[in-house]
Write a protein that holds these residues in place. Structure first.
Motif, PDB file in Angstrom:
ATOM      1  N   GLU A 845       0.720  -1.218   0.004  1.00 55.59           N
ATOM      2  CA  GLU A 845       0.044   0.058  -0.036  1.00 55.59           C
ATOM      3  C   GLU A 845       0.855   1.214   0.052  1.00 55.59           C
ATOM      4  OE1 GLU A 845      -3.468   2.083   2.652  1.00 55.59           O
ATOM      5  OE2 GLU A 845      -3.003   0.269   3.124  1.00 55.59           O
ATOM      6  N   GLY A 846       0.674   2.214  -0.937  1.00 51.26           N
ATOM      7  CA  GLY A 846       1.220   3.421  -1.023  1.00 51.26           C
ATOM      8  C   GLY A 846       2.608   3.510  -1.761  1.00 51.26           C
ATOM      9  N   VAL A 847       2.803   1.928  -2.373  1.00 50.86           N
ATOM     10  CA  VAL A 847       4.172   2.105  -2.962  1.00 50.86           C
ATOM     11  C   VAL A 847       3.878   2.386  -4.474  1.00 50.86           C
ATOM     12  CG1 VAL A 847       5.979   0.479  -4.026  1.00 50.86           C
ATOM     13  CG2 VAL A 847       5.215   0.198  -1.700  1.00 50.86           C
ATOM     14  N   LYS A 848       4.821   3.425  -4.888  1.00 50.10           N
ATOM     15  CA  LYS A 848       4.848   3.681  -6.446  1.00 50.10           C
ATOM     16  C   LYS A 848       6.063   3.490  -7.103  1.00 50.10           C
ATOM     17  CE  LYS A 848       2.058   7.806  -5.624  1.00 50.10           C
ATOM     18  NZ  LYS A 848       2.111   9.106  -5.792  1.00 50.10           N
ATOM     19  N   LEU A 849       5.719   2.629  -8.565  1.00 52.82           N
ATOM     20  CA  LEU A 849       6.937   2.366  -9.188  1.00 52.82           C
ATOM     21  C   LEU A 849       7.156   3.206 -10.377  1.00 52.82           C
ATOM     22  CD1 LEU A 849       6.256  -1.554  -9.058  1.00 52.82           C
ATOM     23  CD2 LEU A 849       7.565  -0.097  -7.443  1.00 52.82           C
ATOM     24  N   TRP A 850       8.663   3.873 -10.468  1.00 52.11           N
ATOM     25  CA  TRP A 850       8.353   4.926 -11.516  1.00 52.11           C
ATOM     26  C   TRP A 850       9.409   4.429 -12.583  1.00 52.11           C
ATOM     27  CZ3 TRP A 850       6.000   9.895 -11.501  1.00 52.11           C
ATOM     28  CH2 TRP A 850       5.369   9.815 -10.355  1.00 52.11           C
ATOM     29  N   ILE A 851       9.163   4.544 -13.619  1.00 56.54           N
ATOM     30  CA  ILE A 851       9.870   3.830 -14.890  1.00 56.54           C
ATOM     31  C   ILE A 851      10.476   5.084 -15.849  1.00 56.54           C
ATOM     32  CG2 ILE A 851      10.120   2.143 -16.678  1.00 56.54           C
ATOM     33  CD1 ILE A 851       7.424   1.740 -14.133  1.00 56.54           C
ATOM     34  N   GLY A 852      11.607   5.032 -16.495  1.00 60.34           N
ATOM     35  CA  GLY A 852      11.998   5.781 -17.401  1.00 60.34           C
ATOM     36  C   GLY A 852      13.405   5.539 -17.601  1.00 60.34           C
ATOM     37  N   GLN A 853      14.114   6.648 -18.340  1.00 56.69           N
ATOM     38  CA  GLN A 853      15.322   6.425 -18.695  1.00 56.69           C
ATOM     39  C   GLN A 853      16.640   7.071 -18.024  1.00 56.69           C
ATOM     40  OE1 GLN A 853      15.798   6.220 -23.082  1.00 56.69           O
ATOM     41  NE2 GLN A 853      13.937   7.587 -23.136  1.00 56.69           N
ATOM     42  N   SER A 854      16.190   7.710 -16.666  1.00 53.34           N
ATOM     43  CA  SER A 854      17.061   8.234 -15.843  1.00 53.34           C
ATOM     44  C   SER A 854      16.347   8.771 -14.584  1.00 53.34           C
ATOM     45  CB  SER A 854      17.932   9.731 -16.163  1.00 53.34           C
ATOM     46  OG  SER A 854      17.094  10.632 -16.096  1.00 53.34           O
TER      47      SER A 854
END
Length: 871
Positions: A845-854
């Motif tokens: 709960e409350g965890v966010k996963l951020w995806i990108g190139q840097s």
């Protein structure tokens, strides 16, 4: 130069005299300071006794074989395998004694993490920092395989690498280039993939330096100095510095090397909490622990604390023929100060590791000498009188490893800036090339011992982490092979007579070097004290001079770590900046592969590049304190590199993970799915340990280590296990073992397998993203996943932390690939210092996963329990 002279001048003298203070001419920006830091609260607690190895099922067969051998060994044979034979007392940088009755030879240990040091017909691979910049797991593994194949071919039993410490906490630390980058997960993946590759060949990997060796100056204790104490709190230790070691142990690494320094006021090589408590108990390490060279500071204390092997075997001063172990360990067994069961476990761990990797089956003996390049010479050059023989057979182990070396160097090349698409170059472009870093060493290839100079293109730093270059393709040579319109000025002073036209493109080569403390290069005693984070050889001035003359400038940087660019990076003429890191022997070819567009750049920064050194916290500066033990307290805690910049709201010049391409990529269709439910804050209970070998632990007969029972010719200064008149030694029944030594420690709740409780490594969430090359050129994309943990955990936690990455295959224009990123329970956990376990938000709960190139370019966010969207 004799062996003794080389030892004193090259290694021992700098350690005894301590690094020289910062030159008066050091620039104002240099952060080298004397810090009197009272840190009396940082005390490493005792942890006894040493947990025995053999309880992990993957190692059961090897331990059974070892048991059959060790149970029949004499005391002399056991001590022989734990103690090095002495400095320059054999062909390798270090070797143990042998047990020939059982087919166990002198175990050969040899540097380095990037190739076989002081050898011939070997490959000089790009080092760890370059490998980390590839963000390519397959290449990391492939490079490990090649390293292992070359070690095996030369008869090296234990290759001293990979390096996952230092982490890079101190940007001017001398050896950060040996590791994979300033992030624990990047280090962990690079280290684990390297270990798996190396050990697939039968070579034993030795992961180092355990732990907290983040600067070179004052690292080492000696008869007149005391190495600094890295004072690290428990949470920071687990979440940053221990993370890559845990993953290496999980990967099954066979050997672990201790650091020179203290941690929390206890030397690493005799720190029972680190060796017994964390490595062998909590992390379930099944292999053997050895010292760094001359990092052995005691006899009984280190044995009881969990050390298994001392290297190179010598005592406080090498080549005096004495040791803290060897005959003294024999004495300690006979008088009862070291329990027989501790020695049995030490030897069993060593022999089991030898069996584990099949070294009992046609494994070559050493066919090279680290001491000379001559074919024949003394077999024991550290001895006053030594028999001679063939010491170098010049076995070629290179195979086609140049292909791997070139691929690693190429995929690491990081394009930071490319205004107006000036890159890639065309083969008929008019080029003017400047800088000594484009050429070769004017004194000759490998003319500087252990690469201890900065002459020509910078292929690696200096010190024990190097290898001789079998050849070198310089940028000058590679460019000349492609372009007929290239004019070279291999000088660091901008020529006054150069003409420039609007069509000319200036390629300016600059570098920044560092290395190990036993060599000082241009006033830098390993760490970049005199140079700071600036380019060497007035590189900034060279770029500015070129930018004033030419309207199109491309800057190529070879560097050991972060380098300041503010003096020139925003100049209108500076159109492109390329960081080629440290490329090894294929420096020129790998660079021209990218410069001329045969491949798109796909490297990403394994560290951040700041705008000013003052942007870092003061606690990560190099400490220069000539007298008394330095207390180096990690007051910045978890906030190292990009974690710090984000927390301090400081925008670096280029963020961690940044890297451009000649093409562009589109991300689409992100999804998140749950794998193993996080239905509790803490992982399920750990599995119990399996059984371990049980020996007769009675004190053996003194005759087993009596000189009178030997029949061979004694070599002076060689370290033996034998004693004169050992029958006079009597055992004490009331030897004062450390408090709690004879008790049984409860099984750590965070343990249960190699690397820790197996439950923390189960996949909790899976993210999938479709990557499409929507540009005009082929190329590879790197996806980086950062975790944001909720405030509900009640702990101060960095807002973004790298937890996973993947690199696509080479995608043609219009081609797509679906990338899968798996996140474990540990990846979304914090270390609970009270519970001594990993704690995760229930159900994520409350965890966010951020995806990108840097870390600064994260267009996708996935909410656990919800969906993915574009931010």
């Amino acid at each position: 130069m004799t062996a003794w002279t080389r030892l004193v001048v090259g290694f021992l003298l700098p350690q005894l005299l301590v690094a020289s203070p910062v030159p008066d001419a050091a620039p104002d920006s240099v952060k080298v300071e004397q810090r009197d830091d009272e840190s009396v609260d940082y005390q490493s607690p005792p942890y006894y006794p040493t947990p025995h190895g053999g309880w992990v099922s993957d190692w059961a067969e090897a331990y059974e074989k070892a048991y059959q051998v060790v149970s029949n060994m004499t005391l002399a044979e056991k001590v022989n395998l734990t103690t090095g034979t002495g400095f320059f007392m054999g062909p390798c940088v270090g070797q143990t004694g042998s047990a020939p009755r059982f087919g166990v030879p002198n175990i050969c240990l040899q540097d380095s993490p990037l190739g076989i040091r002081n050898s011939d017909h070997n490959t000089a691979f790009p080092p760890g920092i370059t490998t980390g910049a590839t963000f390519n797991k397959e290449l990391m593994y492939e490079r490990g395989v090649a390293l292992g194949e070359e070690s095996r071919g030369k008869g090296v039993n234990v290759q001293l690498g990979p390096a996952v410490g230092p982490l890079g906490r101190k940007p001017r630390g001398g050896r950060i280039w040996e590791g994979f980058g300033a992030d624990p997960v990047l280090q962990a993946v690079g280290g684990a993939q390297t270990i798996k590759g190396m050990q697939s060949t039968g070579t034993i990997a030795s992961m180092k330096h355990f732990i907290g060796n983040e600067q070179e100056m004052y690292r080492m204790s000696s008869i007149i100095t005391k190495g600094y104490s890295s004072n690290i709190d428990d949470r920071t230790l687990h979440e940053l510095y221990l993370w890559p070691f845990a993953e290496g142990i999980r990967a099954g690494v066979g050997s672990l090397m201790t650091a020179y320094n203290d941690v929390n006021s206890s030397a690493c090589s005799q720190n029972s909490k680190l060796l017994n408590g964390i490595a062998k108990d909590e992390l379930g390490f099944q292999g053997f622990i050895l010292t760094d060279w001359l990092g052995h500071y005691s006899g009984v204390a280190s044995a009881l604390a969990g050390l298994d092997m001392c290297m190179p075997g010598d005592g406080a001063v090498p080549l005096f023929g004495d040791s803290y172990w060897g005959s003294e360990l024999s004495r300690s067994i006979l008088n009862g100060s070291v329990p027989v069961n501790r020695l049995n476990d030490m030897v069993t761990r060593i022999v089991a590791t030898w069996y584990k990797f099949g070294q009992d089956k046609d494994y070559p003996l050493p066919n090279f000498s680290t001491n000379t390049q001559d074919e024949t010479g003394p077999l024991y050059p550290g001895a006053l009188f030594s028999p001679s023989g063939v010491v170098n057979q010049f076995v070629n182990v290179q195979a086609d490893h140049n292909v791997t070396a070139r691929a690693v160097a190429r995929e690491a090349i990081t394009l930071l800036k490319n205004d107006q698409g000036i890159l890639p170059l065309r083969r008929n472009d008019s080029l003017k090339i400047f800088g000594s870093d484009a050429g070769g060493n004017s004194d000759g290839l490998n003319s500087c011992s252990d690469q201890g100079c900065d002459k020509g293109v910078l292929t690696m730093g200096w010190g024990s982490g190097t290898a001789r270059l079998p050849y070198l393709i310089t940028p000058q040579e590679a460019i000349a092979n492609i372009s007929k319109n290239a004019e070279f000025h291999i000088t660091d002073s901008f020529p006054s007579d150069v003409t420039a036209t609007s069509k000319d493109i200036a390629l300016v080569f600059i570098n920044a070097d560092s290395g190990e403390n036993y060599i000082t290069v241009e006033g830098n005693p390993g760490d970049r004290t005199a140079a700071g984070l600036n380019a060497w050889h007035n590189g900034d001035d060279l770029v500015k001079a070129a930018a004033q003359k030419f309207s199109n400038v491309v800057v190529i940087v070879h560097t050991v770590g972060p380098i300041l660019m503010e003096e020139w990076v925003d100049l209108k003429s500076v159109k492109a900046v390329v960081v080629a890191h440290l490329p090894g022997q294929e420096a020129g070819n790998s660079l021209t592969d990218v410069l001329f567009g045969d491949y798109s750049p796909s490297g990403h920064l394994p560290y951040s590049i700041p705008r000013s050194e003052s942007d870092y916290p003061d606690s990560v500066s190099i400490i220069n304190q000539p007298f008394g033990q330095i207390q180096d307290t990690y007051t910045e805690g978890l906030y190292v590199d990009y974690r710090h910049f984000i927390n301090a709201n400081i925008t670096p010049r280029y963020p961690f993970g940044h890297g451009l391409s000649y093409t562009t990529f589109k991300f689409s269709n992100p999804t998140i799915s749950e794998a193993t439910a996080l239905d509790s804050a803490y992982p399920p209970a750990r599995p119990s340990k399996g059984s371990t070998p049980v020996y007769n632990d009675s004190i053996p007969s003194a005759s087993e280590v009596s000189w009178s029972s030997t029949t061979f010719t004694r070599i002076w200064r060689y370290l033996y296990p034998y004693l004169d008149n050992p029958q006079s030694i009597t055992a004490s029944n009331d030897y004062p073992y450390p408090e709690g030594y004879n008790t049984t420690q409860p099984e750590p709740r965070a343990g249960g397998g190699q690397g820790g409780n197996p439950a923390i490594f189960k996949t909790a969430f899976t993210v999938q993203v479709q990557v499409t090359n929507n540009g005009a050129r082929k190329g590879k994309a790197v996806l980086q996943l950062y975790v944001e943990l909720p405030s509900s955990l009640g702990l101060d936690t960095p807002s973004l932390q790298l937890r996973q990455f993947e690199k696509t295959k080479e995608l043609a224009p219009g081609q797509s690939e679906t990338v899968t990123l798996e996140i474990t329970r540990k990846d979304v956990s914090v270390w609970d210092v009270v519970a001594q376990d990993w704690k995760a938000p229930v159900n994520g709960e409350g965890v966010k996963l951020w995806i990108g190139q840097s870390v600064a370019d994260l267009p996708i966010v996935c909410v656990v329990g919800g969906q993915c969207s574009f931010a």
